[in-house]
Design an enzyme around this catalytic site. Structure first.
Site, short mmCIF file in Angstrom:
data_model
loop_
_atom_site.label_atom_id
_atom_site.label_comp_id
_atom_site.label_asym_id
_atom_site.label_seq_id
_atom_site.Cartn_x
_atom_site.Cartn_y
_atom_site.Cartn_z
N ASN A 9 0.88 -1.17 0.00
CA ASN A 9 0.00 0.00 0.00
C ASN A 9 0.93 1.22 0.00
O ASN A 9 1.43 1.63 1.04
CB ASN A 9 -0.88 -0.06 1.26
CG ASN A 9 -1.84 1.11 1.36
OD1 ASN A 9 -1.73 2.10 0.61
ND2 ASN A 9 -2.76 1.02 2.29
N ARG A 100 -2.70 -1.83 -3.36
CA ARG A 100 -3.78 -0.84 -3.30
C ARG A 100 -3.54 0.15 -4.44
O ARG A 100 -2.45 0.71 -4.57
CB ARG A 100 -3.72 -0.10 -1.97
CG ARG A 100 -4.78 0.96 -1.88
CD ARG A 100 -4.65 1.74 -0.60
NE ARG A 100 -5.71 2.72 -0.51
CZ ARG A 100 -5.74 3.67 0.41
NH1 ARG A 100 -4.77 3.75 1.29
NH2 ARG A 100 -6.73 4.53 0.44
N HIS A 188 -11.61 5.21 -0.69
CA HIS A 188 -11.55 4.44 0.57
C HIS A 188 -12.36 3.14 0.48
O HIS A 188 -12.80 2.60 1.50
CB HIS A 188 -12.07 5.28 1.77
CG HIS A 188 -11.13 6.36 2.19
ND1 HIS A 188 -11.54 7.62 2.57
CD2 HIS A 188 -9.78 6.39 2.28
CE1 HIS A 188 -10.50 8.37 2.88
NE2 HIS A 188 -9.42 7.65 2.71
N ARG A 248 -6.52 18.41 3.30
CA ARG A 248 -7.42 18.70 2.16
C ARG A 248 -8.66 19.43 2.65
O ARG A 248 -9.14 19.17 3.75
CB ARG A 248 -7.81 17.40 1.47
CG ARG A 248 -6.70 16.79 0.64
CD ARG A 248 -7.05 15.41 0.15
NE ARG A 248 -6.34 14.38 0.88
CZ ARG A 248 -6.60 13.08 0.83
NH1 ARG A 248 -7.58 12.64 0.06
NH2 ARG A 248 -5.89 12.22 1.53
N GLU A 386 -7.37 -2.61 5.46
CA GLU A 386 -7.39 -2.65 4.00
C GLU A 386 -6.50 -3.75 3.45
O GLU A 386 -6.80 -4.36 2.43
CB GLU A 386 -6.95 -1.28 3.45
CG GLU A 386 -7.95 -0.18 3.75
CD GLU A 386 -7.32 1.20 3.87
OE1 GLU A 386 -6.24 1.32 4.48
OE2 GLU A 386 -7.91 2.16 3.36
#
Ligand code: ADP
Length: 407
Positions: A9, A100, A188, A248, A386
């Site tokens: 990832n 990922r 996500h 962000r 994940e």
């Protein structure tokens, strides 16, 4: 010799990795979901920091040559990591790598085996995820250079949202732009897929009800689930939309961007930097993008940043209820969602009108079920994973030839 799946990832300044045993699908889920080894290289580009743990959570000592090299970059670290795994991977033989990949575009509603054609397709999506996609693709190339024959699988953050109705996916823009792929993709997805897979064990038959998952980490988004499928999500065309994040801005009047371009004469690069790196918790507080640091600060600007984060999250959560016609459960996950009792309570307090309330002791203790007995809505804290979703998909694609979701 254990056969293993390598999971990578790759982020802009970090590289998470894990080895999972490559046992055939259908075996014990608990064994399949527990990594043989997992770790992270953080701070890449600025004196990388290495950490790794075995299946029992014991620290696996690093090897000095790859870890302590201050000038280490993704380019040097990935081959070094692959070499390190040969010596420290508990004798495991890597049979495939699962990655990922943030953006899979419209075409990919599930994981896909890497080919030259797919790489070209994913390269075309770089402008839609400029901060993430290049690192994901670079990791794939580095692995291919080190082990050219190793099968590699891409698992997309966008795939999970392809179950959404067309209305949830389109903008109110001219049809021609929609047809060109200017859509709400959502992100996500690997985290949401993991949580969706865990819901029955926490909620039983109600796991298929109306659930909103709040993935609150450095990047933050929410996803409204029904029947454990994505119905709507807060991120859109890019990972800028929706909630306020560490750096962000989240949802922003597009008129602000036009103003910055036309009146402030900022360049597209400067605006990208502003919206992706200098806004959010960092921009509002002027102190840090890190929630734990802001909570520890006594500065009023830090408090205002936290309050705005929670206000925006509560508003977004309420809006998502409209997409699923009400709410049965809320799940908090990722760094802030899993660890910040303050943020959870500030969000839930704003939603008291829905009949949701926390048990303060359970919330402070980061327990799994944190709603009060009187609450009409269940509130859970579920750590996301994940990497296990990627391992599962990689195994399945490798052995069965297709990958069904984890639930
Ligand atoms: P990423 O999106 O990079 O994977 P994480 O999911 O690890 O990020 O979340 C990182 C965020 O979680 C940071 O803002 C960090 O401060 C916050 N966090 C971690 N632990 C705590 C804590 N105990 N209290 C408050 N915030 C925390």
């Amino acid at each position: 010799m254990t056969d293993a799946i390598l999971v990578l990832n790759a982020g802009s300044s970090s590289l998470k990795f894990a080895l999972y045993s490559d046992i055939i699908v259908g075996h014990d889920e608990a064994v399949m979901q527990t990594p043989l080894l997992r770790g992270k290289i953080a701070n890449i580009g600025n004196a990388a920091i290495f950490s790794a743990y075995d299946a029992k959570g014991n620290v696996v000592p690093p090897q000095d040559h790859m870890i302590c090299e201050p000038s280490a970059t993704h380019d040097t670290l990935i081959p070094a990591l692959l070499e390190w795994l040969q010596n420290h991977g508990g004798g495991a033989t890597i049979k495939a790598a699962g990655h990922r990949v943030v953006h899979g575009g419209r075409a990919h509603a599930g994981p896909a085996r890497i080919t030259n054609t797919l790489m070209a397709e994913l390269e075309d999506l770089v402008p839609l995820a400029p901060l993430h996609q290049p690192h994901n693709l670079a990791a794939i190339r580095h692995v291919a250079a080190f082990t050219p024959d190793l099968p590699q699988i891409a698992c997309f953050d966008t795939s999970f949202h392809r179950t959404q109705d067309r209305l949830a996916q389109i903008f109110a823009l001219p049809r021609a732009l929609t047809d060109q792929g200017i859509l709400r993709y959502g992100f996500h997805g690997l985290s949401y897929e993991y949580i969706a897979g865990r819901l029955p064990s926490y909620l039983g038959q109600h796991g298929g009800g109306r659930v909103i998952v709040a993935h609150l980490g450095n990047g933050a988004s929410m996803c409204a689930l029904k029947n454990r499928q994505s119905v709507a999500t807060s991120m859109g065309f890019t990972a800028l939309d929706g909630l306020m994040m560490g750096r962000r801005c989240g949802a922003l009047d597009p008129g602000v961007v036009l103003h910055l371009l036309e009146q402030k004469r900022m360049s597209p690069d400067e605006i990208t930097q502003l919206l992706y790196r200098e806004s959010g918790l960092l921009g509002v507080s002027g102190i840090s993008n890190d929630m734990a640091s802001l909570e520890a600060s006594t500065a009023p600007e830090a408090r205002e940043a936290i309050e705005l984060f929670c206000y925006r999250a509560a508003c977004e959560l309420a809006a998502l209820c409209a997409a699923i016609g009400g709410l049965d459960a809320i799940v908090f996950t990722a760094g802030i969602g899993e660890k910040s009792a303050l943020v959870r309570s500030m969000i839930i307090d704003r939603l008291a009108w829905m009949g949701v309330a926390l048990d303060p002791t359970a919330n402070e203790g980061n327990q799994t079920r944190i709603n009060s007995d009187a609450s009409k809505i269940v509130v859970l804290v579920i750590p996301t994973d994940e990497e296990s979703v990627i391992a599962r998909a990689t195994r399945q694609l490798l052995h069965v030839g297709n990958a069904t979701p984890a639930h």
